[in-house]
Scaffold this motif. Structure first.
Motif, PDB file in Angstrom:
ATOM      1  N   ALA A  44       0.794  -1.161  -0.043  1.00 17.97           N
ATOM      2  CA  ALA A  44      -0.146  -0.144  -0.014  1.00 17.97           C
ATOM      3  C   ALA A  44       0.849   1.098  -0.065  1.00 17.97           C
ATOM      4  CB  ALA A  44      -0.926   0.026   1.343  1.00 17.97           C
ATOM      5  N   ARG A  45       1.853   1.229   0.831  1.00 17.79           N
ATOM      6  CA  ARG A  45       2.693   2.520   0.674  1.00 17.79           C
ATOM      7  C   ARG A  45       3.685   2.566  -0.467  1.00 17.79           C
ATOM      8  NH1 ARG A  45       6.183   3.625   5.981  1.00 17.79           N
ATOM      9  NH2 ARG A  45       4.089   3.897   6.715  1.00 17.79           N
ATOM     10  N   THR A  46       4.060   1.539  -1.191  1.00 20.85           N
ATOM     11  CA  THR A  46       4.463   1.595  -2.343  1.00 20.85           C
ATOM     12  C   THR A  46       3.855   1.957  -3.471  1.00 20.85           C
ATOM     13  OG1 THR A  46       5.844  -0.448  -1.799  1.00 20.85           O
ATOM     14  CG2 THR A  46       5.724   0.190  -4.144  1.00 20.85           C
ATOM     15  N   HIS A  47       2.598   1.738  -3.518  1.00 23.88           N
ATOM     16  CA  HIS A  47       1.474   2.240  -4.239  1.00 23.88           C
ATOM     17  C   HIS A  47       1.288   3.834  -4.104  1.00 23.88           C
ATOM     18  CE1 HIS A  47       0.269  -1.028  -6.829  1.00 23.88           C
ATOM     19  NE2 HIS A  47      -0.127  -1.858  -5.660  1.00 23.88           N
ATOM     20  N   LEU A  48       1.375   4.127  -2.823  1.00 20.34           N
ATOM     21  CA  LEU A  48       1.053   5.661  -2.543  1.00 20.34           C
ATOM     22  C   LEU A  48       2.355   6.481  -2.965  1.00 20.34           C
ATOM     23  CD1 LEU A  48      -0.290   7.874  -1.160  1.00 20.34           C
ATOM     24  CD2 LEU A  48       0.640   7.250   1.054  1.00 20.34           C
TER      25      LEU A  48
ATOM     26  N   VAL B  22       0.414   6.155 -16.302  1.00 24.20           N
ATOM     27  CA  VAL B  22       1.446   5.360 -16.672  1.00 24.20           C
ATOM     28  C   VAL B  22       2.737   5.036 -15.706  1.00 24.20           C
ATOM     29  CG1 VAL B  22       3.268   4.911 -18.773  1.00 24.20           C
ATOM     30  CG2 VAL B  22       1.358   5.651 -19.591  1.00 24.20           C
ATOM     31  N   ILE B  23       3.002   6.261 -15.320  1.00 22.62           N
ATOM     32  CA  ILE B  23       4.442   5.840 -14.106  1.00 22.62           C
ATOM     33  C   ILE B  23       3.525   5.099 -13.173  1.00 22.62           C
ATOM     34  CG2 ILE B  23       5.536   7.396 -12.428  1.00 22.62           C
ATOM     35  CD1 ILE B  23       5.615   9.631 -14.321  1.00 22.62           C
ATOM     36  N   TRP B  24       2.493   5.479 -12.716  1.00 22.99           N
ATOM     37  CA  TRP B  24       2.163   4.398 -11.632  1.00 22.99           C
ATOM     38  C   TRP B  24       1.623   3.163 -11.851  1.00 22.99           C
ATOM     39  CZ3 TRP B  24      -2.367   1.774 -11.586  1.00 22.99           C
ATOM     40  CH2 TRP B  24      -2.851   1.231 -10.070  1.00 22.99           C
ATOM     41  N   ALA B  25       1.236   2.965 -12.802  1.00 20.22           N
ATOM     42  CA  ALA B  25       1.041   1.517 -13.498  1.00 20.22           C
ATOM     43  C   ALA B  25       2.193   0.929 -13.785  1.00 20.22           C
ATOM     44  CB  ALA B  25       0.028   1.588 -14.710  1.00 20.22           C
ATOM     45  N   THR B  26       3.318   1.496 -14.217  1.00 21.73           N
ATOM     46  CA  THR B  26       4.651   0.862 -14.524  1.00 21.73           C
ATOM     47  C   THR B  26       5.227   0.533 -13.110  1.00 21.73           C
ATOM     48  OG1 THR B  26       4.823   2.171 -16.644  1.00 21.73           O
ATOM     49  CG2 THR B  26       6.846   1.354 -15.269  1.00 21.73           C
ATOM     50  N   ALA B  27       5.106   1.440 -11.988  1.00 26.38           N
ATOM     51  CA  ALA B  27       5.603   0.757 -10.804  1.00 26.38           C
ATOM     52  C   ALA B  27       4.852  -0.398 -10.262  1.00 26.38           C
ATOM     53  CB  ALA B  27       5.448   2.225  -9.807  1.00 26.38           C
ATOM     54  N   ALA B  28       3.563  -0.268 -10.337  1.00 25.13           N
ATOM     55  CA  ALA B  28       2.433  -1.319  -9.967  1.00 25.13           C
ATOM     56  C   ALA B  28       2.999  -2.826 -10.616  1.00 25.13           C
ATOM     57  CB  ALA B  28       1.048  -1.193 -10.226  1.00 25.13           C
ATOM     58  N   LEU B  29       3.312  -2.703 -11.931  1.00 24.12           N
ATOM     59  CA  LEU B  29       3.759  -4.120 -12.445  1.00 24.12           C
ATOM     60  C   LEU B  29       4.932  -4.446 -12.144  1.00 24.12           C
ATOM     61  CD1 LEU B  29       2.927  -6.132 -14.287  1.00 24.12           C
ATOM     62  CD2 LEU B  29       3.769  -4.755 -16.417  1.00 24.12           C
ATOM     63  N   ALA B  30       5.975  -3.431 -11.992  1.00 17.59           N
ATOM     64  CA  ALA B  30       7.527  -3.822 -11.563  1.00 17.59           C
ATOM     65  C   ALA B  30       7.337  -4.344 -10.139  1.00 17.59           C
ATOM     66  CB  ALA B  30       8.211  -2.555 -11.853  1.00 17.59           C
TER      67      ALA B  30
ATOM     68  N   GLY C  20       9.220  -6.881  -6.483  1.00 17.16           N
ATOM     69  CA  GLY C  20       9.242  -6.146  -5.224  1.00 17.16           C
ATOM     70  C   GLY C  20       9.245  -4.880  -5.322  1.00 17.16           C
ATOM     71  N   ALA C  21       8.871  -4.141  -3.880  1.00 15.96           N
ATOM     72  CA  ALA C  21       8.370  -2.881  -3.635  1.00 15.96           C
ATOM     73  C   ALA C  21       9.847  -1.804  -4.245  1.00 15.96           C
ATOM     74  CB  ALA C  21       8.320  -2.482  -2.074  1.00 15.96           C
ATOM     75  N   TRP C  22      10.735  -2.232  -3.949  1.00 15.13           N
ATOM     76  CA  TRP C  22      12.053  -1.323  -4.437  1.00 15.13           C
ATOM     77  C   TRP C  22      12.156  -1.240  -5.974  1.00 15.13           C
ATOM     78  CZ3 TRP C  22      13.609   2.088  -1.368  1.00 15.13           C
ATOM     79  CH2 TRP C  22      13.458   1.861  -0.205  1.00 15.13           C
ATOM     80  N   ALA C  23      11.689  -2.463  -6.428  1.00 16.51           N
ATOM     81  CA  ALA C  23      11.739  -2.285  -8.175  1.00 16.51           C
ATOM     82  C   ALA C  23      10.714  -1.539  -8.654  1.00 16.51           C
ATOM     83  CB  ALA C  23      11.506  -3.892  -8.681  1.00 16.51           C
ATOM     84  N   GLY C  24       9.579  -1.575  -8.103  1.00 10.38           N
ATOM     85  CA  GLY C  24       8.319  -0.699  -8.311  1.00 10.38           C
ATOM     86  C   GLY C  24       8.600   0.773  -8.183  1.00 10.38           C
ATOM     87  N   LEU C  25       9.283   1.191  -7.250  1.00  7.73           N
ATOM     88  CA  LEU C  25       9.744   2.435  -6.942  1.00  7.73           C
ATOM     89  C   LEU C  25      10.804   3.119  -7.890  1.00  7.73           C
ATOM     90  CD1 LEU C  25       9.814   2.710  -2.932  1.00  7.73           C
ATOM     91  CD2 LEU C  25       7.847   3.716  -4.327  1.00  7.73           C
ATOM     92  N   ALA C  26      11.609   2.168  -8.013  1.00  7.51           N
ATOM     93  CA  ALA C  26      12.715   2.320  -8.990  1.00  7.51           C
ATOM     94  C   ALA C  26      12.307   2.628 -10.549  1.00  7.51           C
ATOM     95  CB  ALA C  26      13.850   1.356  -9.194  1.00  7.51           C
TER      96      ALA C  26
END
Length: 491
Positions: A6-10, A103-111, A116-122
């Motif tokens: 949840a925090r990663t998505h935020l 697109v940025i948010w969705a890219t993070a969600a799929l990564a 994992g979370a750090w890949a999503g934020l990266a």
């Protein structure tokens, strides 16, 4: 400490919103004139929708003109922005910025689903700090909402067990993407299929097949809505749209039929463009591609790799344009994020250093590049001055000649045409016809001969100077600056 999902998505949403805010501050959506290609066409289509609801079914590229070659969903979205903000450049570009944030948010969600979370934020940071992506995000093009809807479809399929509702919703998103740009939907549809086939862990082959069939059904039903509406409301246009869907949209781009020479590019064009765009991230992209290939049995890494490899079939098309890469760029950012996660598992400091250098370098380039005006010849000022001269002209009848005529079609909502194009070049024989055609009220000339749409010969310019009235100086005085074109009106 690893952030919770949840925090990663935020955090990813925060990165997306911060990117949109930064881009709009550095390059306000209204800072540049509407360009006379797709921006002018899509803007005119949006105004058509507002002027005549039938244009939503069978849209035209010119003001209230005949059916064109672009599907209706993106112009319908732009029509809402034009209704709110008026016929301005900002109205056409704000949706692109907002869709790019999605697109940025969705890219993070799929990564995040893949590594994992750090890949999503990266992934979110890499995409937000990619100068190519930031530059593309500030232009009105259908590839941007297509990518947003496609990425939402991927997130729906990767976010948990593929229920019937998820599969149908994802298919509907692909259908909307199709109604934005037709043929280009394959670049997001193939990764969606890769999430379902082979069957994900915990799902039986039967469940996988059912999900795939529901995905196809959802996409087919939504994607066919325009043809169904045309068959009901404008049946005489159905043959035209069937040709656009099944010939011009795809087949013509493969062979280049009907396209001018500047659209024909060599096979390496896209790979070279991606190499330049991802130059600071290429080591991480390479590691991420290797990691995804090793984990090919897992749905999310497989989908990311399939999405990134979309550049291969795209390169086989003779017709090429940089913006066609937009649906592929998020997959490359996700490969870089997978590479970051893989390196971080073994060498955290190395991964952090590589990631920060790439993000900081890209961000610095954005801050330097985005404030630069890329298209500001003075069209807005010219259109404001010409509006009284064409106000009573029939909307669908040609009333002026201009370079980049679609931009003036949007601003004026009156029909213009080019002086000449590579397909229909300027001919001196046209001077007599132009001089005799009193429906032509205004003439916009590019003295530098660099804007698309051609220019008249010296004899025609001499006729304009002799028999019409030049208003360039008055426009410049009102604008308080020089403009890049000359403007003449009938006496």
């Amino acid at each position: 400490m690893t952030p919770s999902p949840a925090r990663t998505h935020l955090l990813a949403a925060t990165i997306a919103l911060a990117a949109v805010a930064l881009w709009s501050a550095l390059s306000p959506p209204g800072a540049n004139d509407v360009a006379g290609g797709d921006e002018g066409y899509y803007g005119t289509m949006a105004r058509n929708v507002l002027a005549d609801p039938r244009q939503l079914v069978s849209p035209s590229l010119s003001p209230l003109g005949p059916p064109g070659d672009k599907p209706p969903f993106y112009p319908a979205l732009l029509a809402l922005a034009v209704r709110l903000l008026g016929p301005t450049a900002a109205a056409l570009r704000w949706p692109s910025l907002l869709f790019s944030g999605v697109v940025i948010w969705a890219t993070a969600a799929l990564a995040m689903r893949a590594a994992g979370a750090w890949a999503g934020l990266a992934a979110a940071a890499f995409l937000a700090c990619l100068p190519w992506f930031a530059d593309s995000a500030r232009v009105a093009n259908a590839e941007i909402p297509l990518t947003a809807f496609g990425m939402i479809a991927l997130v729906l399929l990767a976010g948990g067990p593929v229920t019937a509702r998820r599969a149908l919703a994802a298919g509907a998103m692909l259908g909307l993407a199709f109604l934005c740009k037709l043929w280009l939907v394959a670049l997001v549809a193939l990764p969606a299929v890769a999430l379902l086939v082979p069957a994900p862990a915990g799902a039986s082959p039967r469940e996988s097949r059912r999900g795939l069939l529901l995905l196809i059904a959802g996409a087919a039903v939504v994607g066919a809505l325009q043809l169904l509406a045309v068959a009901i409301v404008a049946p005489r246009d159905l043959g035209h749209w069937l040709s656009i869907y099944f010939r011009f949209s795809l087949a013509s781009r493969v062979g280049g039929e009907g396209f001018t020479p500047e659209w024909i590019r060599p096979p390496h064009y896209y790979l070279a463009a991606l190499g330049r765009a991802f130059v600071l991230l290429l080591p991480l992209v390479a590691v991420g591609a290797w990691s995804a290939a090793r984990r090919f049995r897992e749905p999310a890494p497989r989908a990311i790799l399939v999405g990134a490899l979309g550049v291969v079939p795209l390169s086989l098309f003779r017709v090429k344009a940089g913006i066609y890469l937009f649906p592929i760029v998020p997959a490359w950012a996700m490969l870089a994020a997978l590479g970051f996660a893989a390196v971080r598992a073994a060498r955290p400091r190395v991964a952090l250093t590589l990631g920060l250098l790439a993000a900081a370098g890209g961000l610095a380039r954005e801050v330097q590049r985005l404030p630069q005006r890329y298209h500001d010849p003075g069209y807005r000022e010219v259109a404001a001055a010409l509006a009284p001269h064409v106000a009573d002209a029939p909307i669908a009848r040609t009333s002026y000649l201009a370079p980049e005529a679609p931009a003036f079609d949007y601003y004026l909502f009156r029909t213009g045409r080019y002086w000449g194009t590579p397909i229909a070049p300027w001919s001196p024989d046209r001077l007599a016809a132009i001089a005799a055609d009193t429906s032509l009220r205004a003439f916009i000339v590019d003295p530098a001969q660099r804007l698309y749409g051609g220019w008249p010969d010296s004899a025609t310019v001499a006729w304009l100077e002799r028999d019409t009235r030049e208003v360039t100086g008055a426009i410049e005085r009102d604008a308080g600056r020089r403009i890049e074109v000359r403007v003449f009106v009938r006496r």
